[in-house]
Design a protein around this motif. Sequence first.
Motif, PDB file in Angstrom:
ATOM      1  N   VAL A 241     -42.790  80.083  20.815  1.00  0.00           N
ATOM      2  CA  VAL A 241     -43.862  79.278  22.183  1.00  0.00           C
ATOM      3  C   VAL A 241     -43.444  79.104  22.818  1.00  0.00           C
ATOM      4  O   VAL A 241     -42.543  77.779  22.853  1.00  0.00           O
ATOM      5  CB  VAL A 241     -44.718  79.125  21.574  1.00  0.00           C
ATOM      6  N   GLY A 242     -43.510  79.254  24.036  1.00  0.00           N
ATOM      7  CA  GLY A 242     -43.335  78.120  25.540  1.00  0.00           C
ATOM      8  C   GLY A 242     -43.306  79.380  26.722  1.00  0.00           C
ATOM      9  O   GLY A 242     -42.737  79.966  26.509  1.00  0.00           O
ATOM     10  N   ALA A 243     -43.824  78.968  27.992  1.00  0.00           N
ATOM     11  CA  ALA A 243     -43.922  79.500  29.422  1.00  0.00           C
ATOM     12  C   ALA A 243     -42.979  78.280  30.210  1.00  0.00           C
ATOM     13  O   ALA A 243     -42.707  78.739  31.000  1.00  0.00           O
ATOM     14  CB  ALA A 243     -45.039  79.330  29.216  1.00  0.00           C
ATOM     15  N   SER A 244     -41.439  77.767  30.064  1.00  0.00           N
ATOM     16  CA  SER A 244     -41.245  76.845  30.579  1.00  0.00           C
ATOM     17  C   SER A 244     -40.260  77.360  31.118  1.00  0.00           C
ATOM     18  O   SER A 244     -39.526  78.942  30.678  1.00  0.00           O
ATOM     19  CB  SER A 244     -40.782  75.839  29.805  1.00  0.00           C
ATOM     20  N   ARG A 245     -39.711  78.058  32.233  1.00  0.00           N
ATOM     21  CA  ARG A 245     -38.691  77.808  32.560  1.00  0.00           C
ATOM     22  C   ARG A 245     -37.562  78.457  31.669  1.00  0.00           C
ATOM     23  O   ARG A 245     -36.326  79.466  31.819  1.00  0.00           O
ATOM     24  CB  ARG A 245     -38.159  76.741  33.763  1.00  0.00           C
ATOM     25  N   ALA A 246     -36.875  76.881  31.439  1.00  0.00           N
ATOM     26  CA  ALA A 246     -36.212  76.333  30.459  1.00  0.00           C
ATOM     27  C   ALA A 246     -36.627  77.552  28.979  1.00  0.00           C
ATOM     28  O   ALA A 246     -34.730  78.379  28.094  1.00  0.00           O
ATOM     29  CB  ALA A 246     -36.266  75.451  30.636  1.00  0.00           C
ATOM     30  N   MET A 247     -37.303  77.964  28.269  1.00  0.00           N
ATOM     31  CA  MET A 247     -37.759  78.996  27.412  1.00  0.00           C
ATOM     32  C   MET A 247     -37.315  80.041  28.004  1.00  0.00           C
ATOM     33  O   MET A 247     -36.969  81.424  27.384  1.00  0.00           O
ATOM     34  CB  MET A 247     -38.597  78.649  26.875  1.00  0.00           C
ATOM     35  N   GLN A 248     -37.523  81.140  29.441  1.00  0.00           N
ATOM     36  CA  GLN A 248     -37.473  82.117  30.224  1.00  0.00           C
ATOM     37  C   GLN A 248     -36.060  82.453  29.434  1.00  0.00           C
ATOM     38  O   GLN A 248     -36.003  83.559  29.162  1.00  0.00           O
ATOM     39  CB  GLN A 248     -38.419  82.348  30.709  1.00  0.00           C
ATOM     40  N   GLU A 249     -35.094  81.419  30.427  1.00  0.00           N
ATOM     41  CA  GLU A 249     -34.214  80.904  30.081  1.00  0.00           C
ATOM     42  C   GLU A 249     -33.432  81.842  28.626  1.00  0.00           C
ATOM     43  O   GLU A 249     -32.514  83.096  28.314  1.00  0.00           O
ATOM     44  CB  GLU A 249     -32.870  80.222  30.868  1.00  0.00           C
ATOM     45  N   VAL A 250     -34.016  81.321  27.875  1.00  0.00           N
ATOM     46  CA  VAL A 250     -33.248  81.582  26.365  1.00  0.00           C
ATOM     47  C   VAL A 250     -34.073  83.638  25.366  1.00  0.00           C
ATOM     48  O   VAL A 250     -33.476  83.723  25.483  1.00  0.00           O
ATOM     49  CB  VAL A 250     -33.958  80.429  24.767  1.00  0.00           C
ATOM     50  N   TYR A 251     -34.936  83.208  26.576  1.00  0.00           N
ATOM     51  CA  TYR A 251     -36.061  84.766  26.021  1.00  0.00           C
ATOM     52  C   TYR A 251     -34.926  85.464  26.704  1.00  0.00           C
ATOM     53  O   TYR A 251     -34.751  86.460  25.693  1.00  0.00           O
ATOM     54  CB  TYR A 251     -36.802  84.988  26.483  1.00  0.00           C
ATOM     55  N   ARG A 252     -34.409  85.288  27.904  1.00  0.00           N
ATOM     56  CA  ARG A 252     -33.354  86.265  28.569  1.00  0.00           C
ATOM     57  C   ARG A 252     -31.620  86.621  27.475  1.00  0.00           C
ATOM     58  O   ARG A 252     -31.747  87.491  27.761  1.00  0.00           O
ATOM     59  CB  ARG A 252     -34.119  86.503  29.514  1.00  0.00           C
ATOM     60  N   LEU A 253     -31.457  85.665  27.499  1.00  0.00           N
ATOM     61  CA  LEU A 253     -30.675  85.617  26.367  1.00  0.00           C
ATOM     62  C   LEU A 253     -30.803  85.745  24.614  1.00  0.00           C
ATOM     63  O   LEU A 253     -29.754  87.026  24.789  1.00  0.00           O
ATOM     64  CB  LEU A 253     -29.710  84.028  25.910  1.00  0.00           C
ATOM     65  N   ILE A 254     -31.921  86.032  24.421  1.00  0.00           N
ATOM     66  CA  ILE A 254     -31.892  86.424  22.591  1.00  0.00           C
ATOM     67  C   ILE A 254     -32.285  88.296  23.361  1.00  0.00           C
ATOM     68  O   ILE A 254     -31.686  88.949  22.682  1.00  0.00           O
ATOM     69  CB  ILE A 254     -33.567  86.170  22.080  1.00  0.00           C
ATOM     70  N   GLU A 255     -33.229  88.260  24.354  1.00  0.00           N
ATOM     71  CA  GLU A 255     -32.669  90.296  24.788  1.00  0.00           C
ATOM     72  C   GLU A 255     -31.474  90.659  25.021  1.00  0.00           C
ATOM     73  O   GLU A 255     -31.599  91.769  24.701  1.00  0.00           O
ATOM     74  CB  GLU A 255     -33.905  90.147  25.454  1.00  0.00           C
ATOM     75  N   ARG A 256     -30.953  90.211  25.670  1.00  0.00           N
ATOM     76  CA  ARG A 256     -29.555  90.352  25.824  1.00  0.00           C
ATOM     77  C   ARG A 256     -29.089  90.554  24.702  1.00  0.00           C
ATOM     78  O   ARG A 256     -28.267  91.381  24.019  1.00  0.00           O
ATOM     79  CB  ARG A 256     -27.938  89.798  26.745  1.00  0.00           C
ATOM     80  N   ALA A 257     -28.675  89.741  23.687  1.00  0.00           N
ATOM     81  CA  ALA A 257     -28.165  89.760  23.001  1.00  0.00           C
ATOM     82  C   ALA A 257     -28.309  90.395  21.032  1.00  0.00           C
ATOM     83  O   ALA A 257     -27.517  90.436  20.853  1.00  0.00           O
ATOM     84  CB  ALA A 257     -27.766  87.893  22.092  1.00  0.00           C
ATOM     85  N   ALA A 258     -29.364  90.501  21.050  1.00  0.00           N
ATOM     86  CA  ALA A 258     -30.704  91.226  19.901  1.00  0.00           C
ATOM     87  C   ALA A 258     -30.271  92.056  19.576  1.00  0.00           C
ATOM     88  O   ALA A 258     -29.368  92.408  18.322  1.00  0.00           O
ATOM     89  CB  ALA A 258     -31.627  90.877  19.939  1.00  0.00           C
ATOM     90  N   PRO A 259     -30.006  93.119  20.853  1.00  0.00           N
ATOM     91  CA  PRO A 259     -29.595  95.056  20.173  1.00  0.00           C
ATOM     92  C   PRO A 259     -28.385  94.997  19.478  1.00  0.00           C
ATOM     93  O   PRO A 259     -28.392  95.688  19.280  1.00  0.00           O
ATOM     94  CB  PRO A 259     -30.161  95.334  21.223  1.00  0.00           C
ATOM     95  N   THR A 260     -27.990  93.827  20.032  1.00  0.00           N
ATOM     96  CA  THR A 260     -25.579  94.297  19.689  1.00  0.00           C
ATOM     97  C   THR A 260     -25.661  93.891  18.219  1.00  0.00           C
ATOM     98  O   THR A 260     -26.736  92.910  17.605  1.00  0.00           O
ATOM     99  CB  THR A 260     -25.211  93.379  20.837  1.00  0.00           C
ATOM    100  N   ASP A 261     -24.652  93.937  17.746  1.00  0.00           N
ATOM    101  CA  ASP A 261     -23.664  92.986  16.450  1.00  0.00           C
ATOM    102  C   ASP A 261     -23.600  91.762  16.735  1.00  0.00           C
ATOM    103  O   ASP A 261     -22.379  91.572  16.060  1.00  0.00           O
ATOM    104  CB  ASP A 261     -22.968  94.187  15.863  1.00  0.00           C
ATOM    105  N   ALA A 262     -23.428  90.970  18.075  1.00  0.00           N
ATOM    106  CA  ALA A 262     -22.129  90.597  18.548  1.00  0.00           C
ATOM    107  C   ALA A 262     -22.332  88.815  17.627  1.00  0.00           C
ATOM    108  O   ALA A 262     -24.341  88.437  17.844  1.00  0.00           O
ATOM    109  CB  ALA A 262     -22.254  90.027  20.163  1.00  0.00           C
ATOM    110  N   PRO A 263     -22.049  88.011  17.296  1.00  0.00           N
ATOM    111  CA  PRO A 263     -21.565  86.737  16.740  1.00  0.00           C
ATOM    112  C   PRO A 263     -22.498  86.290  18.061  1.00  0.00           C
ATOM    113  O   PRO A 263     -22.625  86.348  18.561  1.00  0.00           O
ATOM    114  CB  PRO A 263     -20.814  85.986  16.726  1.00  0.00           C
ATOM    115  N   VAL A 264     -23.958  84.918  17.836  1.00  0.00           N
ATOM    116  CA  VAL A 264     -24.327  84.275  18.287  1.00  0.00           C
ATOM    117  C   VAL A 264     -24.473  83.100  17.708  1.00  0.00           C
ATOM    118  O   VAL A 264     -24.188  82.299  16.610  1.00  0.00           O
ATOM    119  CB  VAL A 264     -25.509  84.615  18.586  1.00  0.00           C
ATOM    120  N   LEU A 265     -24.237  81.697  18.516  1.00  0.00           N
ATOM    121  CA  LEU A 265     -23.843  80.514  18.340  1.00  0.00           C
ATOM    122  C   LEU A 265     -25.103  79.895  19.409  1.00  0.00           C
ATOM    123  O   LEU A 265     -25.130  79.789  20.427  1.00  0.00           O
ATOM    124  CB  LEU A 265     -22.583  79.914  18.865  1.00  0.00           C
TER     125      LEU A 265
END
Length: 453
Positions: free
Chosen positions: A143-167
Motif C-alpha cells: 500500500v502506498g502512492a508515493s513516488r518512492a513506492m511507485q519505483e518499488v512497484y516498477r522494480l517488482i513488476e520487472r523482477a516478478a515474472p523472472t526467476d532471478a534472485p532478488v535482494l
Amino acid sequence: MREALIIEDEPNERLGLSALLDAEGFRTRTADSLASARWRLAETVPELVLLDLSLPDGSGLELMDDFGGSSRPDIIVLTGHATVESAVQAIRAGARDYLVKPIEPPRLRDLVLAVASRMAPLPSGTSDGPVRRVGRTRFGHLVGASRAMQEVYRLIERAAPTDAPVLVQGESGTGKEVVAHTIHDRSLRRGKPFLALNCGAVSPNLIESELFGHERGSFTGAIQQHQGHFERACGGTLLLDEITEMPLALQTKLLRVLESKTFLRVGGERPIATDVRIVAASNRSVAAVLRDGQLREDLYYRLSVFPVTVPPLREREGDVSLLARYFLQRMNEPRQTRKRLTEAAVRQLEAHAWPGNVRELRNVVERAFILAADDIDITMLDMEAGESPRLRLDKPFAIGASVGDMERRLILATLDHFGGDKRQAAQVLGVSLKTLYNRLHAYHYKLRPCRRG
C-alpha cells in the motif's frame, strides 16, 4: 504470427530452441554471431530474443544497446555457469530473465508463454488490474502512492515474472517480507509455496536442518526424517530474511545449492533436486557486512541479481495517512465497526518521524483502535509506545568512523540504556534476540545479568 530471433552459435542448440518456439506459435529466425544478429535486427525487430552471451565475435552483452526504443523485444539470456555475472549485467540492462545451460525445456516454455501473453495474469481473487498498470495506491500486498513506492512497484513488476534472485534491503519495519510475498504472487510460481526463514532467529546448530532437512538419527534428537525449507518450497519461493546473520560455513553450502540446484539433508547421502526461487532480505548495510567479512562476496553477487530497496516511511510522502486508514479499515471489517481517524489525528500521524516505519504505524493504529469507541483523536495516539528511545551516546560519531564501529557503539549504548536487558534492547534496535547475541559475541562483550529496578 509472433516473431522470435535465436542468437546462438551452436547448431544443435539452435535447432532445439527453434523447435520449441515453433511449437509455441513463434516464427523463428536464427543468427550465429553478433554480425549476423545485427543484420537480422536491421530487417525487423522480433517480439522475443533468445541471446547466447558467448558468441564467436564477442559477447552478447554488446547487443543490449541495439534493443533500445519503444519496440524493445523481450530478451531471455542463455549462459553457462562461468558467465552468470554477465547474465546479471544483462538482467540489469533490461533482459527479462536468464537461463543457465543446459537449458531446461519446461522452464524455457514457461518464460516463452509469459512473453506471448505480454503480461503475467494476476492471481485469482485480485482486482488490481493488469500487472503493467502503475501510479496506484495498491500493488499486490503493498500500500502506498508515493513516488518512492511507485519505483518499488516498477522494480517488482520487472523482477516478478523472472526467476532471478532478488535482494530486498531496507530498515527494520519497512515491509521487506511483504515485498517478497508480492514478488511471489506476481510470478509464474504463485500457485506454489511461499516460505520464509529468519536466518537470525534460528540457532546456528539448527539452521542447516531448517534449510535442508535431516535424516532420522543424523544427530541427537533427530527421531524422524524432517523436510527443510528447500524441499517444502519446491516450485515456489523461499525468503531468506536477515541473510547477513547466516553462519559463514552455511553460506558456502547455500552457494553450492544455488549453483547445483541439489542439496543433501543433514545425515543424508542422496542428492535431492530443488527448484526454488530465492528472495533474500537484510536490514543491514550490505557494503559494511561484506567489508567485515560476515557475508561471502560470491554469495552476495549470486543473491543480488535484482536488488530492491524499500524506502523508510519518512521518505514516503503522503503514505502515512493512506496506510493508517488502510490498517483501520482492515481492523473495522471483521468486527463490523466504523471507527475513523479525525483530521487532527491524521495530521499528528503525518508529523511523526516513524523510526519504526510501517510496523510502528500499524501498532499505533491498532492500539488507538482498541481504545476508541468511535472516532480516534489525538489523545488515543501513543507514538512513544512504538518509538525507539532517543539514546545519548558517550561520544559523538566522528566523520570517517566505519559503519561497523557506529553499529557497535549504538548497540552497546542501547544495551547500557536498558541496564543490560538484552530482550528490550533487541526490540528497540529492531533485530532478533539471536542477532543481538551474535553481535555481542563478535564484540567479545561479557554477558551480565540485566539490572532490574
